[in-house]
Motif scaffolding. Structure first.
Motif, PDB file in Angstrom:
ATOM      1  N   LEU A  62       0.950  -1.204  -0.316  1.00 43.49           N
ATOM      2  CA  LEU A  62      -0.323   0.314   0.184  1.00 43.49           C
ATOM      3  C   LEU A  62       1.649   1.579  -0.438  1.00 43.49           C
ATOM      4  CD1 LEU A  62      -3.258  -0.423   1.788  1.00 43.49           C
ATOM      5  CD2 LEU A  62      -2.355   0.427   0.018  1.00 43.49           C
TER       6      LEU A  62
ATOM      7  N   TYR B  62       0.686   4.210  -2.438  1.00 38.03           N
ATOM      8  CA  TYR B  62       0.680   5.836  -2.758  1.00 38.03           C
ATOM      9  C   TYR B  62       1.320   6.301  -3.215  1.00 38.03           C
ATOM     10  CZ  TYR B  62      -4.145   5.273  -0.759  1.00 38.03           C
ATOM     11  OH  TYR B  62      -5.385   5.540  -0.774  1.00 38.03           O
TER      12      TYR B  62
ATOM     13  N   TYR C 218      -4.138  10.559  -7.211  1.00 37.37           N
ATOM     14  CA  TYR C 218      -4.801  10.615  -6.404  1.00 37.37           C
ATOM     15  C   TYR C 218      -5.911  11.509  -5.587  1.00 37.37           C
ATOM     16  CZ  TYR C 218      -7.336  10.620  -1.029  1.00 37.37           C
ATOM     17  OH  TYR C 218      -7.778  10.485  -0.334  1.00 37.37           O
TER      18      TYR C 218
ATOM     19  N   GLU D 226      -2.829  13.566  13.146  1.00 38.43           N
ATOM     20  CA  GLU D 226      -3.688  13.140  12.173  1.00 38.43           C
ATOM     21  C   GLU D 226      -3.782  11.558  11.744  1.00 38.43           C
ATOM     22  OE1 GLU D 226      -4.239  15.893   8.880  1.00 38.43           O
ATOM     23  OE2 GLU D 226      -5.429  14.426   7.745  1.00 38.43           O
TER      24      GLU D 226
ATOM     25  N   GLY E 155       5.746   6.559   8.702  1.00 35.34           N
ATOM     26  CA  GLY E 155       4.989   5.818   8.956  1.00 35.34           C
ATOM     27  C   GLY E 155       4.377   4.460   9.361  1.00 35.34           C
ATOM     28  N   ASP E 156       3.625   3.819   9.415  1.00 28.78           N
ATOM     29  CA  ASP E 156       2.804   2.616  10.067  1.00 28.78           C
ATOM     30  C   ASP E 156       1.612   2.744  10.538  1.00 28.78           C
ATOM     31  OD1 ASP E 156       0.993   1.502  10.289  1.00 28.78           O
ATOM     32  OD2 ASP E 156       1.976  -1.379  10.090  1.00 28.78           O
TER      33      ASP E 156
ATOM     34  N   SER F 270      -8.761   6.991   5.837  1.00 31.99           N
ATOM     35  CA  SER F 270      -7.495   6.248   6.300  1.00 31.99           C
ATOM     36  C   SER F 270      -7.206   5.213   6.828  1.00 31.99           C
ATOM     37  CB  SER F 270      -6.526   7.556   7.045  1.00 31.99           C
ATOM     38  OG  SER F 270      -6.758   7.351   7.869  1.00 31.99           O
TER      39      SER F 270
ATOM     40  N   LEU G  47      -6.689  -0.127   6.748  1.00 30.59           N
ATOM     41  CA  LEU G  47      -6.099  -1.067   8.010  1.00 30.59           C
ATOM     42  C   LEU G  47      -7.276  -2.501   8.331  1.00 30.59           C
ATOM     43  CD1 LEU G  47      -5.434   1.121  11.721  1.00 30.59           C
ATOM     44  CD2 LEU G  47      -3.740   0.039   8.934  1.00 30.59           C
TER      45      LEU G  47
HETATM   46  C1  SAM Z   1      -7.149   7.356   0.687  1.00 27.94           C
HETATM   47  S1  SAM Z   1      -5.993   8.190   1.298  1.00 27.94           S
HETATM   48  C2  SAM Z   1      -6.244   9.694   2.829  1.00 27.94           C
HETATM   49  C3  SAM Z   1      -5.820  10.773   2.211  1.00 27.94           C
HETATM   50  C4  SAM Z   1      -5.904  11.775   3.003  1.00 27.94           C
HETATM   51  N1  SAM Z   1      -6.064  11.489   4.563  1.00 27.94           N
HETATM   52  C5  SAM Z   1      -6.854  12.861   2.475  1.00 27.94           C
HETATM   53  O1  SAM Z   1      -8.717  12.909   3.327  1.00 27.94           O
HETATM   54  O2  SAM Z   1      -7.388  13.015   1.301  1.00 27.94           O
HETATM   55  C6  SAM Z   1      -5.505   6.955   2.799  1.00 27.94           C
HETATM   56  C7  SAM Z   1      -4.360   7.694   3.188  1.00 27.94           C
HETATM   57  O3  SAM Z   1      -3.652   6.507   4.297  1.00 27.94           O
HETATM   58  C8  SAM Z   1      -2.172   6.179   4.019  1.00 27.94           C
HETATM   59  N2  SAM Z   1      -1.710   5.468   4.480  1.00 27.94           N
HETATM   60  C9  SAM Z   1      -3.297   4.305   4.811  1.00 27.94           C
HETATM   61  N3  SAM Z   1      -2.518   2.899   5.789  1.00 27.94           N
HETATM   62  C10 SAM Z   1      -1.685   3.738   6.319  1.00 27.94           C
HETATM   63  C11 SAM Z   1      -0.790   3.098   7.133  1.00 27.94           C
HETATM   64  N4  SAM Z   1      -1.089   2.057   7.764  1.00 27.94           N
HETATM   65  N5  SAM Z   1      -0.799   3.882   8.112  1.00 27.94           N
HETATM   66  C12 SAM Z   1       0.134   5.087   7.498  1.00 27.94           C
HETATM   67  N6  SAM Z   1      -0.497   5.654   6.712  1.00 27.94           N
HETATM   68  C13 SAM Z   1      -1.206   4.829   6.378  1.00 27.94           C
HETATM   69  C14 SAM Z   1      -1.839   6.603   2.948  1.00 27.94           C
HETATM   70  O4  SAM Z   1      -0.416   6.288   2.534  1.00 27.94           O
HETATM   71  C15 SAM Z   1      -3.133   7.547   2.154  1.00 27.94           C
HETATM   72  O5  SAM Z   1      -1.960   8.793   2.220  1.00 27.94           O
END
Ligand code: SAM
Length: 236
Positions: A17, A21, A28, A63, A117-118, A137, A141
Motif C-alpha cells: 500500500l 500511494y 489520488y 492526523e 510510518g505505519d 485512512s 487497515l
Molecule cells: C485515501 S488516502 C487519504 C489521505 C487524506 N487523509 C485525505 O483525506 O485525502 C489514505 C492515506 O492513508 C495512508 N495510509 C494508509 N494506510 C496507512 C497506514 N497503515 N499507516 C500510515 N498511513 C497509511 C496512505 O498513504 C494515504 O495517504
C-alpha cells in the motif's frame, strides 16, 4: 474492475500500500483532494465546534493517514480558536512530500510535524492529544487493526478528547483492487466493520458517540462518519 473479496489479509500489505500511494499520490490528489470536499469540511467543522467546548487556547491533533495535507490537515491548521498543532502521520513519502510543499509554512511556524510510518507503529504517552482524526485512512487497515488502533487512540486522547474518522458503511473482510483509479500501480486494500460494527468498535473502546452519519462519498463507496468523545474524568 479487478476487485476481489476474501478472508485472507494479503501478504506484505503495508509495503504494497505504501508503494501504491507513492506511485499514485499525484493522481489520488487530483481526483480526491477536492478543496471544497463537503465531507471532510463538514465533519471537521463539527469536530472543531465540539473541541471549542473544551475551551483549550491551543490544541494538539493527531492526523492518521494525513496524505498530502489538503484539504484535511490544512483545515485543522486554519483553525484560529483553538490554534491547532498537528502531528501528521502517513507511510507514503510521495504523499508527505506533497504535504511539505503545500503546508511548509505551518512547519516553519512550528505548528505541523510529520511522523512517517505505519499508523500501527505509532507510540505516544497517554493523554497526548485533544483530538485525533483519520480521513479515508483507517479503512486501509485490516479490521482487527482498526479495533486495536481505536483502542490505542483512546489512550492517547486527553479526557474530553475527540475522535473524528470515517469507516466503510458496508461490512466486509478484506477487499483488494489491483488497479484502483485505473492506475497501473494502483493496488489497494480496504476492510470494514460496517456502519453498526464501526460504531460498536468506537463505543467498546470507551468513547461516547456525538455524531454518526452515513454520507455517500464522491467515490463509489459510502462511509459512516463518526465523531466521538472520550469521557471526562469520573464521567463513565
Ligand atoms: C485515501 S488516502 C487519504 C489521505 C487524506 N487523509 C485525505 O483525506 O485525502 C489514505 C492515506 O492513508 C495512508 N495510509 C494508509 N494506510 C496507512 C497506514 N497503515 N499507516 C500510515 N498511513 C497509511 C496512505 O498513504 C494515504 O495517504
Amino acid at each position: 474492475m479487478a476487485s476481489t473479496q476474501g478472508p485472507e489479509v494479503p501478504a506484505n500489505l503495508k509495503a504494497r500500500l505504501e508503494a501504491t500511494y507513492d506511485a499514485i499520490a499525484v493522481t489520488y490528489n487530483k481526483v480526491f483532494a477536492d478543496e471544497n470536499d463537503p465531507f471532510r469540511g463538514k465533519y471537521t467543522s463539527q469536530m472543531l465546534h465540539f473541541l471549542q467546548q473544551n475551551a483549550p487556547e491551543k490544541a494538539s491533533v493527531l492526523e492518521l493517514g494525513c496524505g498530502a495535507g489538503v484539504p484535511g490537515t490544512r483545515m485543522l491548521l486554519e483553525s484560529k480558536s483553538p490554534e491547532i498543532h498537528v502531528i501528521g502521520n502517513d507511510f507514503s513519502s510521495g504523499q508527505i512530500d506533497l504535504a511539505h510543499q503545500r503546508l511548509g509554512k505551518y512547519e516553519e511556524a512550528g505548528r505541523l510535524e510529520f511522523k512517517k510510518g505505519d499508523m500501527m507503529s505509532l507510540e505516544f504517552p497517554r493523554e497526548s492529544f485533544d483530538a485525533a482524526v483519520g480521513f479515508y485512512s483507517i479503512i486501509h487497515l485490516p479490521r482487527d487493526e482498526q479495533t486495536e488502533l481505536v483502542n490505542r487512540v483512546v489512550k492517547w486522547l486527553k479526557p474530553g478528547g475527540l475522535l473524528l474518522a470515517n469507516f466503510d458503511q458496508k461490512e466486509f473482510n478484506n477487499k483488494v483492487n489491483s488497479k484502483w483509479l485505473d492506475h497501473e500501480k494502483g493496488w489497494a486494500y480496504w476492510s470494514g466493520w460496517g456502519e453498526e460494527g464501526s460504531a460498536k468498535m468506537v463505543e467498546e473502546a470507551g468513547l461516547n458517540i456525538l455524531v454518526k452519519e452515513v454520507s455517500r462519498c464522491e467515490t463509489d463507496a459510502t462511509f459512516v462518519w463518526i465523531i466521538a468523545r472520550k469521557p471526562w474524568m469520573g464521567d463513565r
